[in-house]
Design an enzyme around this catalytic site. Structure first.
Site: not given
Ligand SMILES: [Zn+2]
Length: 655
Positions: A445-446, A449, A452
């Site tokens: 998940h991290e 980011h 991104h």
């Molecule tokens: Zn998050």
């Protein structure tokens, strides 16, 4: 002072902050100089006698405040990950000053007058110009002098309260820790875990920052579970009062700015846009989620043979999982060794999708010896940026997991990105670090980011990387979670840390089947927190709350989400997202983003999954665009249609 490392750009590769040279006494002088420098720059922009243009106004503002930006970026990163008493003191002093500084810029009338005169034909510029106008109006640029004076007071008071809230929470994680003297009370934990908790002849289990402590799934002594649970929900009791005060001040500020409540003010510049849109979505989820959780509770009571209490939920849900799916979470951990999870899992998936590669840079360091720096390259060998990883929990780190930027990508400054991921994995006393399945998922998940941030290809820092609305920012990270259990990826990293044997297929199948279990619990604890956030921020101006605990209970009851066995993921007293972070009236964002996430996962599956072509499409249309265009336009460009809620309902078992 000439040696203050913040006064000049870093000489390290990618302008990585020179952590080895930074000392606590550098921060305050750098903040002071940084604010003074930026105010002088802003005065020059506002006082210019030339006609206002995009370049001499908006781009000039983007170029301003370099020292302040460098200082604040490092300071708040360290304050979150490795805070000391000294850092906390500086934070207390500097937070209200930074708030005053921001107001001094956005409430500068001459500057605002010039921004209003700027015009441009360029699409990216015109989107940024809109953002600036919005930022200024939302900050009160159009208010009268006396209204602005009150606004400044409110902002400063809120910033002080928020710092107090977060600092008392950091202290509570150890002050309210479970302490036992007899290790037999920790039955259920393995020996290594028990050893890692030992401190001065006692065993100390610190609290993580959410209601349902992981230990509740393992501790066999029911009374110890009860104590742990009660410590968790009762921590930092002084924060109830701070929260009530903050909610009242936010309502007053919203009214000054022309909104009926803080929630309406917040969602106006999110993709949701209106309070009604958020409530319509939440309304579709609450009933089915509570029904699912009640059904799960029946299965747990049957397993236990008695009426369970909230501190029994995790323990018996593990038991039911084992009975129903023959699934034991602990069986997986030997296959999830931290380094392998990253190199052969998280990074491997990114290589397959985007062609990017990673090289550790032991010559570059962070603010703590446990921090690792990786250089990231494009498929053609071109430099992409740095990825900085800080995986371990420590007493000086705040709870949870997060990504932050140390350097923003922008063409304006010719800067490549430096992005960071923080996790809170317990560091073993010795030997390899073995993760739980949840921690593996968090790592993916991290890193979503991080991608991104790394893939950002924009001109201006204001819209770089993850600078998108809160109710959009979780979307790319949630999509990246899909690769954690993607067969080709899982087979590559889930190998036994001693034997190198791949995880047995039977275990993988059980993992997939068991993932569907406990969805009722997860959805209810999340929705309860969302609706609690919502209730606090729909207070009308002038409405005050004398008893915050009673308010909390009444709010959950009124929202139809009150269920004694599944408490809110965060109670008011430790809801850092909304009282110490940027998520006030924004906790709904996770499920709002999940609509786009579920849609995108479907798209990847329809188009052959883990391929370079799919990765390039997602990167090109979405990840690289940062906040440089309307986020829903970026989504439509990627997906080829409007988002529908159906894939989300199916995934969560709510349809
Ligand atoms: Zn998050």
């Amino acid at each position: 002072m000439a040696e203050n490392p913040f006064f000049a750009p870093s000489n390290l590769p990618y302008e990585l902050p020179p952590f080895a040279d930074i000392r606590e006494e550098h921060y305050l002088p750098a903040f002071e100089l940084g604010m003074a420098e930026q105010l002088a720059e802003v005065e020059a922009i506002a006082g210019s006698t030339e006609p206002a243009t995009f370049d001499n106004t908006i781009a000039a503002l983007e170029r301003s405040g370099r020292i302040l930006d460098r200082t604040a970026t490092v300071f708040f990163s360290v304050a979150a990950s490795n805070s000391t008493d000294g850092i906390m003191e500086i934070e207390k002093q500097i937070s209200p000053e930074l708030t005053r500084h921001g107001d001094a810029i956005r409430l500068n009338r001459a500057l605002w007058a010039r921004i209003k005169q700027v015009t441009t034909d360029d699409a990216e510029e015109s989107w940024l110009l809109e953002k600036y106008r919005d930022d200024f109006i939302r900050a009160g640029a159009d208010l009268s002098e006396s209204e602005q004076a009150r606004l400044r007071e409110l902002n400063e008071e809120l910033s002080k309260l928020s710092t107090r809230f977060s600092q008392s929470l950091l202290k509570a994680s150890t002050e309210s820790a479970l302490v036992v003297t007899d290790p037999a009370e920790l039955d259920g934990f393995d020996q290594a875990k028990i050893e890692s908790l030992r401190k001065d002849g006692e065993y100390v289990l610190p609290l993580l920052n959410f209601t349902n402590q992981p230990g509740l799934a393992q501790l066999t002594d029911r009374d110890v579970r009860r104590r742990l649970y009660e410590l968790s929900v009762g921590r930092a009791p002084g924060n109830f009062e701070l929260a009530a005060r903050m909610a009242a001040l936010r309502a007053e500020r919203a009214a000054l700015l022309g909104f009926p409540n803080h929630a309406a003010y917040i969602v106006a510049d999110q993709t949701a846009k209106t309070v009604e849109a958020v409530e319509e979505m939440l309304g579709q989820l609450v009933g089915p989620a509570v029904r699912n959780a009640r059904k799960e509770a029946e299965a747990l009571a049957e397993q236990a043979g008695f009426e369970i209490e909230p501190w029994d939920w995790s323990y018996y849900s593990e038991k039911v999982r084992q009975a129903r799916y023959d699934f034991d979470g602990a069986e997986m951990r030997p296959y999830f060794e931290l380094n392998r999870v990253y190199r052969d899992g998280v990074f491997f998936a990114a290589t397959k999708l985007y062609g990017i590669t990673f090289a550790e840079r032991p010559d570059l360091g962070g603010y703590h010896p446990d921090v690792t720096v990786f250089e990231v390259f494009n498929e053609d060998g071109g430099r992409l940026g740095l990825f900085v990883l800080d995986p371990y929990a420590r007493a000086t780190k705040r709870g949870g997991a997060w990504m932050n930027n140390l350097v923003d990508q922008s063409f304006l400054f010719g800067q490549l990105p430096v992005v960071m991921n923080n996790l809170n994995v317990t560091k073993p006393a010795s030997g390899p670090t073995l993760l739980t399945y949840e921690e593996v998922n968090t790592a993916f998940h991290e890193f979503g980011h991080a991608l991104h941030g790394l893939f950002s290809q924009v001109r201006y820092p204001r819209v770089s990387g993850t600078s998108v609305p809160r109710d959009f920012v979780e979307y790319p990270s949630q999509v990246n979670e899909m690769w954690a259990t993607w067969p080709e990826v899982l087979a590559n990293y889930a190998k036994h840390h001693e034997t190198g044997e791949p995880m047995p297929v039977s275990l993988v199948d059980k993992l997939t089947a068991a993932e569907k279990f406990n969805q009722g619990f997860k959805t209810v604890e999340y929705l309860a927190a969302t609706l609690l956030d919502w209730a606090w921020h729909k207070l009308a101006p002038g409405e005050t709350v004398a008893d915050a605990e009673a308010f909390e209970a009444a709010a959950l009851e009124a929202a139809g989400i009150a269920f004694a066995l599944v408490r809110t993921r965060y109670r008011t007293n430790y809801f850092a997202h909304i009282f110490a972070g940027g998520y006030s009236a924004g906790y709904y964002s996770y499920i709002w983003s999940e609509v786009l996430d579920a849609e995108s996962v479907e798209w990847f599956k329809e188009n052959g999954g883990l391929t370079r072509a799919n990765g390039d499409h997602f990167r090109g249309e979405l990840l690289s665009r940062g906040g440089s265009l309307d986020p829903l336009t970026a989504f439509r460009n990627f997906r080829g249609r409007e988002p529908s809620i159906q894939p989300l309902l199916t995934r969560r078992g709510l349809d």
